[in-house]
Motif scaffolding. Sequence first.
Motif, mmCIF file in Angstrom:
data_model
loop_
_atom_site.group_PDB
_atom_site.id
_atom_site.type_symbol
_atom_site.label_atom_id
_atom_site.label_comp_id
_atom_site.label_asym_id
_atom_site.label_seq_id
_atom_site.Cartn_x
_atom_site.Cartn_y
_atom_site.Cartn_z
ATOM 1 N N LYS A 126 -101.040 -23.433 48.185
ATOM 2 C CA LYS A 126 -101.156 -24.610 49.046
ATOM 3 C C LYS A 126 -101.686 -25.809 48.270
ATOM 4 N N GLU A 127 -102.504 -25.534 47.257
ATOM 5 C CA GLU A 127 -103.071 -26.620 46.442
ATOM 6 C C GLU A 127 -102.112 -27.085 45.352
ATOM 7 N N HIS A 128 -101.369 -26.143 44.748
ATOM 8 C CA HIS A 128 -100.565 -26.468 43.569
ATOM 9 C C HIS A 128 -99.050 -26.427 43.818
ATOM 10 N N GLY A 129 -98.616 -25.893 44.938
ATOM 11 C CA GLY A 129 -97.179 -25.805 45.232
ATOM 12 C C GLY A 129 -96.581 -24.449 44.937
ATOM 13 N N ALA A 130 -97.176 -23.728 43.983
ATOM 14 C CA ALA A 130 -96.719 -22.376 43.647
ATOM 15 C C ALA A 130 -97.858 -21.641 42.955
ATOM 16 N N ALA A 131 -97.971 -20.347 43.235
ATOM 17 C CA ALA A 131 -99.020 -19.542 42.609
ATOM 18 C C ALA A 131 -98.563 -18.097 42.524
ATOM 19 N N VAL A 132 -99.126 -17.384 41.556
ATOM 20 C CA VAL A 132 -98.758 -15.980 41.361
ATOM 21 C C VAL A 132 -100.005 -15.183 41.000
ATOM 22 N N LEU A 133 -100.115 -14.001 41.589
ATOM 23 C CA LEU A 133 -101.209 -13.110 41.226
ATOM 24 C C LEU A 133 -100.971 -12.529 39.839
#
Length: 250
Positions: A126-133
């Motif tokens: 939500k902060e960066h547009g995309a994220a991955v564990l």
Amino acid sequence: MPIPPFFPFAHYMCVHNVNSHHIATTTHIYIGTRTLLPISIIGSGPPMVVLVMDPKYQQEYQPIVNKYSGRLAFANPGEERQGSVENGLSKLVELAGDNCKYVAVHDSARPLVTIKEVCDVVSDAKEHGAAVLGVPCKATIKESEDGSMVLRTIPRARLWEVHTPQVIKIDTLQRGFAKVEAENLEVTDDVSIVEQLGEPVKLTLGEYTNLKITTPEDMNLAISILDERKMESVDLLDEAYGWEVDAPTK
């Protein structure tokens, strides 16, 4: 319900409403004679979940889909992972329309993901547009050209082992799919599509226990982890387990 060979579906797609601070995850894994359905629910769950599943297994899971009608649906897999995710995303957009802004793509072969991991990666997306564990690599990595002789040792200080969920803004993923198709690009995971657009992907620190179960040895380790967590089998058709859309925010 009969036990299918290993995992009946490669992964599922879990939508997280951009205005929600809570998420639910569901995944199925068969260990021994037990059917484990680890359900992690905090407050309100996602507005829609799409199970990307081989049609020959869908009938077995149809009663669960029926119970959560309007929030749980099937999509057929593609020939490769990329096609499966695209099919799931298309079904998601068809059913949810503009109500969902983000999609979380999760491998059902990783049933040990925790609530905290899911919430953390959603928050980062939500902060960066995309994220991955992911987790920092612990193993020493060697590169080989011929599969026989070592070419070089790759410094592991900058290497991460990527897990799922991978959470991406839906419009970003759609633009990425268009670019991949137009340029005939090959991608190995979902956030690689975002990388092709030149847009940032946040690495969310996960847990080493979020392992990918692919061998009998992995199954044994999963049993140990679940036993340590005191996880019990859950029946999704049991009325005691619901999917509350409007649970109060905590």
